[in-house]
Scaffold this motif. Structure first.
Motif, PDB file in Angstrom:
ATOM      1  N   ALA A  69      16.191  69.995  10.356  1.00 27.27           N
ATOM      2  CA  ALA A  69      16.000  68.930  11.237  1.00 27.27           C
ATOM      3  C   ALA A  69      14.835  67.942  10.693  1.00 27.27           C
ATOM      4  O   ALA A  69      14.873  66.782  10.887  1.00 27.27           O
ATOM      5  N   GLN A  70      13.831  68.443   9.856  1.00 27.14           N
ATOM      6  CA  GLN A  70      13.001  67.752   9.279  1.00 27.14           C
ATOM      7  C   GLN A  70      13.519  66.769   8.300  1.00 27.14           C
ATOM      8  O   GLN A  70      13.308  65.532   8.009  1.00 27.14           O
ATOM      9  N   LYS A  71      14.265  67.493   7.268  1.00 29.28           N
ATOM     10  CA  LYS A  71      14.904  66.777   6.027  1.00 29.28           C
ATOM     11  C   LYS A  71      15.915  65.754   6.498  1.00 29.28           C
ATOM     12  O   LYS A  71      16.035  64.629   5.949  1.00 29.28           O
ATOM     13  N   LYS A  72      16.536  66.254   7.520  1.00 29.27           N
ATOM     14  CA  LYS A  72      17.765  65.045   8.004  1.00 29.27           C
ATOM     15  C   LYS A  72      17.262  64.222   8.787  1.00 29.27           C
ATOM     16  O   LYS A  72      18.168  63.266   9.231  1.00 29.27           O
ATOM     17  N   GLY A  73      16.074  64.008   9.462  1.00 26.07           N
ATOM     18  CA  GLY A  73      15.666  63.073  10.222  1.00 26.07           C
ATOM     19  C   GLY A  73      16.130  63.350  11.734  1.00 26.07           C
ATOM     20  O   GLY A  73      16.193  62.372  12.428  1.00 26.07           O
ATOM     21  N   TYR A  74      16.509  64.376  11.826  1.00 25.91           N
ATOM     22  CA  TYR A  74      16.810  64.666  13.547  1.00 25.91           C
ATOM     23  C   TYR A  74      15.642  64.458  14.267  1.00 25.91           C
ATOM     24  O   TYR A  74      15.829  64.050  15.526  1.00 25.91           O
TER      25      TYR A  74
END
Length: 341
Positions: A69-74
């Motif tokens: 979620a952090q890496k994909k910008g969620y």
């Protein structure tokens, strides 16, 4: 009557007819059609009350969805900036939530439920469970021993010392349940608290006889130190047991409902993506500090996308069996379901 007057009269009659129709529908219990709204238009949508939040995590496979979620910008999509803080276990994370140092924390369900039953979070309106995290599958919740020791099976753990990351948590509960199922007198077993990254060395230098490990530490200990599986703690009475998830305080949830809802939406996406192994493996290398080969061999549990009270109540029943609850708890009262679910 002029043409303009006639048109005005017709429009007036049409308006009266429309109003009469609406009134009639209302009298019959019907509804007038509401204007189209955004699907997220509800009490928990809109700008979050707190955009910068702190989240307690353990660098294990269980928390892969957070890093996704952090890496994909969620999180960012939901208006959240998340600061991750490493914790040793669920109990430690819960203490930090109660103390206001964390807004949310990852933790095992046993620690959440025990803290609620003991009223440890009474001054912050109790604890609330907001997102599921991890559920057991074979070979991802193991008790390991040194390959050269005399410990080869569960019965050999009688009278021995086993490392666990924190006391009175899901590790201790499942260890006791599966040891007893293997006819081991659990009263003879001693548990020693230590962080997961320290367990491999503790087994090697005989600080402990065995260690209750999770991935990726299981695979690393097997590959690097030749440690062997003695007992699968997610088998028999604990097969498919719910392990852990995410929670906050009742006070924070009450004061920040939009923030909680935004966190839930971001985590639901992360949980769904975590089911894709190729997405998770490179992240394990990054945040759990293991090599690529080890990441490719770890055993994964399941990443549920919904919180199920019936499933979590199973943990409560096991806790009652092993006298880990001072009073009964209806776990459903702790759950905040995502809006629209």
């Amino acid at each position: 009557m002029t043409r303009r007057v006639r048109r005005t009269a017709i429009r007036g009659i049409a308006l009266v007819a429309l109003l009469a129709t609406v009134a009639s529908c209302s009298a019959l219990g019907g509804k007038e059609q509401a204007p189209a709204t955004n699907s997220n238009s509800n009490s928990s949508s809109g700008p979050v009350e707190k955009s910068k939040i702190t989240l307690g995590v353990i660098p294990v496979v269980d928390t892969a969805s957070v890093y996704i979620a952090q890496k994909k910008g969620y999180f960012k999509e939901q208006g959240l900036e998340v600061e991750l803080k490493t914790i040793q276990g669920g109990a430690a994370g819960i203490q930090l939530v109660v103390g206001g140092e964390l807004d949310f924390t990852f933790g095992n369900w046993v620690s959440f439920i025990a803290a609620q039953a003991k009223d440890n979070a009474k001054n912050v309106d109790g604890l609330k469970l907001i997102a599921d995290g991890y559920q057991a599958k074979p070979d991802m919740f193991l008790i390991l021993a040194d390959g050269g020791s005399a410990i080869k099976s569960a019965k050999d753990l009688a009278g021995k010392t086993i490392a666990i990351n924190t006391f009175n948590n899901i590790a201790e509960l499942t260890a006791k349940a599966t040891l007893e199922a293997a006819n081991v007198d659990v009263s003879t077993v001693k548990f020693k608290e230590m962080a997961f990254p320290d367990m491999q060395a503790a087994v090697q230098n005989k600080t402990v006889d065995a260690a209750f490990m999770v991935e990726p530490f299981i695979t690393r200990a097997q590959r690097a130190a030749g440690q062997i599986k003695v007992l699968d703690a997610a088998s028999g009475p604990t097969d498919n047991i719910p392990i852990a998830g995410y929670g906050t305080s009742g006070k924070f949830a009450k004061e920040n409902p939009k923030t909680v809802a935004a966190f839930q939406r971001a985590m639901a996406k992360g949980q769904a993506d975590a089911a894709d192994r190729p997405t998770v493996e490179p992240l394990i290398v990054e945040y759990a500090k293991v090599d690529k080969e080890t990441a490719g061999l770890v055993h994964f549990g399941a990443f549920p996308t919904t919180l199920d009270a019936t499933r979590l109540q199973r943990v409560v029943e096991l806790m009652k069996t092993y006298k880990m609850l001072p009073k009964d708890i209806d776990v459903k009262s702790m759950i905040i379901q995502p809006s629209g679910s």
